[in-house]
Design a protein around this motif. Structure first.
Motif, PDB file in Angstrom:
ATOM      1  N   ARG A  32       0.856  -1.187   0.000  1.00  0.00           N
ATOM      2  CA  ARG A  32       0.000   0.000   0.000  1.00  0.00           C
ATOM      3  C   ARG A  32       0.892   1.236   0.000  1.00  0.00           C
ATOM      4  O   ARG A  32       2.046   1.183   0.412  1.00  0.00           O
ATOM      5  N   ILE A  33       0.334   2.342  -0.439  1.00  0.00           N
ATOM      6  CA  ILE A  33       1.079   3.607  -0.441  1.00  0.00           C
ATOM      7  C   ILE A  33       1.315   4.018   1.003  1.00  0.00           C
ATOM      8  O   ILE A  33       0.373   4.126   1.793  1.00  0.00           O
ATOM      9  N   GLN A  34       2.569   4.199   1.349  1.00  0.00           N
ATOM     10  CA  GLN A  34       2.945   4.567   2.711  1.00  0.00           C
ATOM     11  C   GLN A  34       3.013   6.087   2.869  1.00  0.00           C
ATOM     12  O   GLN A  34       3.342   6.798   1.921  1.00  0.00           O
ATOM     13  N   ASN A  35       2.752   6.574   4.096  1.00  0.00           N
ATOM     14  CA  ASN A  35       2.827   7.993   4.428  1.00  0.00           C
ATOM     15  C   ASN A  35       2.037   8.849   3.435  1.00  0.00           C
ATOM     16  O   ASN A  35       2.489   9.898   2.996  1.00  0.00           O
ATOM     17  N   ALA A  36       0.854   8.371   3.063  1.00  0.00           N
ATOM     18  CA  ALA A  36       0.048   9.063   2.056  1.00  0.00           C
ATOM     19  C   ALA A  36      -0.324  10.482   2.474  1.00  0.00           C
ATOM     20  O   ALA A  36      -0.247  11.408   1.672  1.00  0.00           O
ATOM     21  N   LEU A  37      -0.694  10.662   3.737  1.00  0.00           N
ATOM     22  CA  LEU A  37      -1.083  11.991   4.200  1.00  0.00           C
ATOM     23  C   LEU A  37       0.087  12.958   4.140  1.00  0.00           C
ATOM     24  O   LEU A  37      -0.064  14.102   3.706  1.00  0.00           O
ATOM     25  N   GLY A  38       1.252  12.513   4.528  1.00  0.00           N
ATOM     26  CA  GLY A  38       2.449  13.350   4.433  1.00  0.00           C
ATOM     27  C   GLY A  38       2.747  13.734   2.990  1.00  0.00           C
ATOM     28  O   GLY A  38       3.134  14.868   2.699  1.00  0.00           O
ATOM     29  N   LYS A  39       2.546  12.773   2.089  1.00  0.00           N
ATOM     30  CA  LYS A  39       2.781  13.048   0.676  1.00  0.00           C
ATOM     31  C   LYS A  39       1.784  14.069   0.144  1.00  0.00           C
ATOM     32  O   LYS A  39       2.157  15.009  -0.561  1.00  0.00           O
ATOM     33  N   VAL A  40       0.508  13.892   0.492  1.00  0.00           N
ATOM     34  CA  VAL A  40      -0.506  14.847   0.050  1.00  0.00           C
ATOM     35  C   VAL A  40      -0.197  16.239   0.583  1.00  0.00           C
ATOM     36  O   VAL A  40      -0.325  17.240  -0.130  1.00  0.00           O
ATOM     37  N   ASN A  41       0.249  16.310   1.832  1.00  0.00           N
ATOM     38  CA  ASN A  41       0.569  17.611   2.424  1.00  0.00           C
ATOM     39  C   ASN A  41       1.764  18.292   1.761  1.00  0.00           C
ATOM     40  O   ASN A  41       1.954  19.495   1.910  1.00  0.00           O
ATOM     41  N   SER A  42       2.560  17.549   1.019  1.00  0.00           N
ATOM     42  CA  SER A  42       3.714  18.156   0.344  1.00  0.00           C
ATOM     43  C   SER A  42       3.386  18.656  -1.058  1.00  0.00           C
ATOM     44  O   SER A  42       4.220  19.261  -1.717  1.00  0.00           O
ATOM     45  N   ILE A  43       2.155  18.421  -1.504  1.00  0.00           N
ATOM     46  CA  ILE A  43       1.730  18.854  -2.842  1.00  0.00           C
ATOM     47  C   ILE A  43       1.123  20.251  -2.748  1.00  0.00           C
ATOM     48  O   ILE A  43       0.280  20.516  -1.904  1.00  0.00           O
ATOM     49  N   SER A  44       1.529  21.120  -3.658  1.00  0.00           N
ATOM     50  CA  SER A  44       0.950  22.463  -3.736  1.00  0.00           C
ATOM     51  C   SER A  44      -0.194  22.460  -4.733  1.00  0.00           C
ATOM     52  O   SER A  44       0.004  22.112  -5.902  1.00  0.00           O
ATOM     53  N   GLY A  45      -1.364  22.821  -4.289  1.00  0.00           N
ATOM     54  CA  GLY A  45      -2.475  23.079  -5.205  1.00  0.00           C
ATOM     55  C   GLY A  45      -2.330  24.534  -5.616  1.00  0.00           C
ATOM     56  O   GLY A  45      -2.338  25.420  -4.768  1.00  0.00           O
ATOM     57  N   GLN A  95      -0.452  12.623 -14.642  1.00  0.00           N
ATOM     58  CA  GLN A  95      -1.601  11.786 -14.955  1.00  0.00           C
ATOM     59  C   GLN A  95      -2.486  11.828 -13.709  1.00  0.00           C
ATOM     60  O   GLN A  95      -2.319  11.042 -12.773  1.00  0.00           O
ATOM     61  N   TYR A  96      -3.410  12.773 -13.696  1.00  0.00           N
ATOM     62  CA  TYR A  96      -4.201  13.063 -12.501  1.00  0.00           C
ATOM     63  C   TYR A  96      -4.939  11.849 -11.965  1.00  0.00           C
ATOM     64  O   TYR A  96      -5.103  11.708 -10.755  1.00  0.00           O
ATOM     65  N   GLU A  97      -5.388  10.961 -12.838  1.00  0.00           N
ATOM     66  CA  GLU A  97      -6.122   9.784 -12.364  1.00  0.00           C
ATOM     67  C   GLU A  97      -5.263   8.916 -11.460  1.00  0.00           C
ATOM     68  O   GLU A  97      -5.778   8.199 -10.603  1.00  0.00           O
ATOM     69  N   LYS A  98      -3.944   8.996 -11.608  1.00  0.00           N
ATOM     70  CA  LYS A  98      -3.055   8.193 -10.770  1.00  0.00           C
ATOM     71  C   LYS A  98      -2.837   8.808  -9.391  1.00  0.00           C
ATOM     72  O   LYS A  98      -2.203   8.201  -8.531  1.00  0.00           O
ATOM     73  N   LEU A  99      -3.378   9.993  -9.161  1.00  0.00           N
ATOM     74  CA  LEU A  99      -3.325  10.601  -7.829  1.00  0.00           C
ATOM     75  C   LEU A  99      -4.433  10.054  -6.929  1.00  0.00           C
ATOM     76  O   LEU A  99      -4.347  10.147  -5.709  1.00  0.00           O
ATOM     77  N   VAL A 100      -5.456   9.494  -7.515  1.00  0.00           N
ATOM     78  CA  VAL A 100      -6.608   9.011  -6.743  1.00  0.00           C
ATOM     79  C   VAL A 100      -6.206   7.986  -5.676  1.00  0.00           C
ATOM     80  O   VAL A 100      -6.626   8.106  -4.516  1.00  0.00           O
ATOM     81  N   PRO A 101      -5.385   6.962  -5.977  1.00  0.00           N
ATOM     82  CA  PRO A 101      -5.011   6.013  -4.917  1.00  0.00           C
ATOM     83  C   PRO A 101      -4.291   6.689  -3.742  1.00  0.00           C
ATOM     84  O   PRO A 101      -4.513   6.322  -2.582  1.00  0.00           O
ATOM     85  N   LEU A 102      -3.465   7.683  -4.041  1.00  0.00           N
ATOM     86  CA  LEU A 102      -2.788   8.429  -2.978  1.00  0.00           C
ATOM     87  C   LEU A 102      -3.810   9.148  -2.105  1.00  0.00           C
ATOM     88  O   LEU A 102      -3.727   9.106  -0.876  1.00  0.00           O
ATOM     89  N   LEU A 103      -4.793   9.773  -2.730  1.00  0.00           N
ATOM     90  CA  LEU A 103      -5.817  10.496  -1.973  1.00  0.00           C
ATOM     91  C   LEU A 103      -6.667   9.547  -1.135  1.00  0.00           C
ATOM     92  O   LEU A 103      -7.026   9.865   0.002  1.00  0.00           O
ATOM     93  N   ILE A 104      -6.975   8.376  -1.673  1.00  0.00           N
ATOM     94  CA  ILE A 104      -7.747   7.379  -0.917  1.00  0.00           C
ATOM     95  C   ILE A 104      -6.986   6.963   0.338  1.00  0.00           C
ATOM     96  O   ILE A 104      -7.549   6.926   1.439  1.00  0.00           O
ATOM     97  N   GLU A 105      -5.711   6.656   0.189  1.00  0.00           N
ATOM     98  CA  GLU A 105      -4.912   6.226   1.347  1.00  0.00           C
ATOM     99  C   GLU A 105      -4.724   7.368   2.348  1.00  0.00           C
ATOM    100  O   GLU A 105      -4.715   7.140   3.553  1.00  0.00           O
ATOM    101  N   ALA A 106      -4.611   8.601   1.865  1.00  0.00           N
ATOM    102  CA  ALA A 106      -4.491   9.753   2.762  1.00  0.00           C
ATOM    103  C   ALA A 106      -5.772   9.932   3.578  1.00  0.00           C
ATOM    104  O   ALA A 106      -5.726  10.226   4.779  1.00  0.00           O
ATOM    105  N   ILE A 107      -6.917   9.751   2.949  1.00  0.00           N
ATOM    106  CA  ILE A 107      -8.195   9.850   3.668  1.00  0.00           C
ATOM    107  C   ILE A 107      -8.280   8.779   4.739  1.00  0.00           C
ATOM    108  O   ILE A 107      -8.726   9.037   5.868  1.00  0.00           O
ATOM    109  N   LYS A 108      -7.824   7.580   4.437  1.00  0.00           N
ATOM    110  CA  LYS A 108      -7.831   6.506   5.438  1.00  0.00           C
ATOM    111  C   LYS A 108      -6.949   6.862   6.626  1.00  0.00           C
ATOM    112  O   LYS A 108      -7.326   6.635   7.783  1.00  0.00           O
ATOM    113  N   GLU A 109      -5.757   7.407   6.353  1.00  0.00           N
ATOM    114  CA  GLU A 109      -4.863   7.808   7.450  1.00  0.00           C
ATOM    115  C   GLU A 109      -5.500   8.901   8.290  1.00  0.00           C
ATOM    116  O   GLU A 109      -5.433   8.876   9.520  1.00  0.00           O
ATOM    117  N   LEU A 110      -6.131   9.856   7.640  1.00  0.00           N
ATOM    118  CA  LEU A 110      -6.791  10.948   8.349  1.00  0.00           C
ATOM    119  C   LEU A 110      -7.964  10.427   9.173  1.00  0.00           C
ATOM    120  O   LEU A 110      -8.175  10.865  10.314  1.00  0.00           O
TER     121      LEU A 110
END
Length: 142
Positions: free
Chosen positions: A45-58, A117-132
């Motif tokens: 599974r994608i590890q430290n997903a929330l940390g990774k999401v927090n490092s992305i600038s929208g 490839q934005y669709e490939k960000l979805v699994p990261l976001l799913i795992e980040a939501i689970k961590e949160l």
């Protein structure tokens, strides 16, 4: 109908061969790749997903003049992410920009312009939501 389909496909191929930047619009579903578990060797599974999401600038942006040299002409305000940031945390979601990719998959310009490839960000976001969710549950249980 068949003639029209061939005409559309032929026109699309001419655009691709001439390296013209264009948009495609579909009124139905577009499906690519596969998601079936039977076709995957899951390695984790994608590890430290929330940390990774927090490092992305929208970001909010408008295109630069440099983009115009590659056929883009949309100076309207846009939103997105920065490919280099995504590449550092989820390289599977980044590839060479289509306008800069030759038939062998190499950079035409030598500049290695990237796209996400934005669709490939979805699994990261799913795992980040689970961590949160786990963090919220832990706080509720205190």
């Amino acid at each position: 109908y068949v003639f029209l389909s061939h005409l559309i496909i032929s026109t699309l191929l001419i655009y691709l061969l001439n390296n013209t930047v264009f948009s495609a619009t579909a009124s139905g579903n577009i499906t690519a790749y596969y998601s079936d578990k039977r076709l995957k060797n899951i390695t984790g599974r994608i590890q430290n997903a929330l940390g990774k999401v927090n490092s992305i600038s929208g970001i909010e942006y408008t295109q630069s003049k440099l983009a115009e040299q590659y056929g883009y002409n949309n100076y309207k305000p846009q939103v997105g992410v920065i490919a280099q940031e995504i590449q550092s945390i989820l390289p599977e979601a980044v590839c060479l920009a289509p306008f800069d990719t030759d038939k062998d998959g190499n950079s035409k310009s030598g500049e290695n312009y990237l796209t996400v490839q934005y669709e490939k960000l979805v699994p990261l976001l799913i795992e980040a939501i689970k961590e949160l969710t786990l963090e919220v549950e832990a706080l509720k249980n205190k």
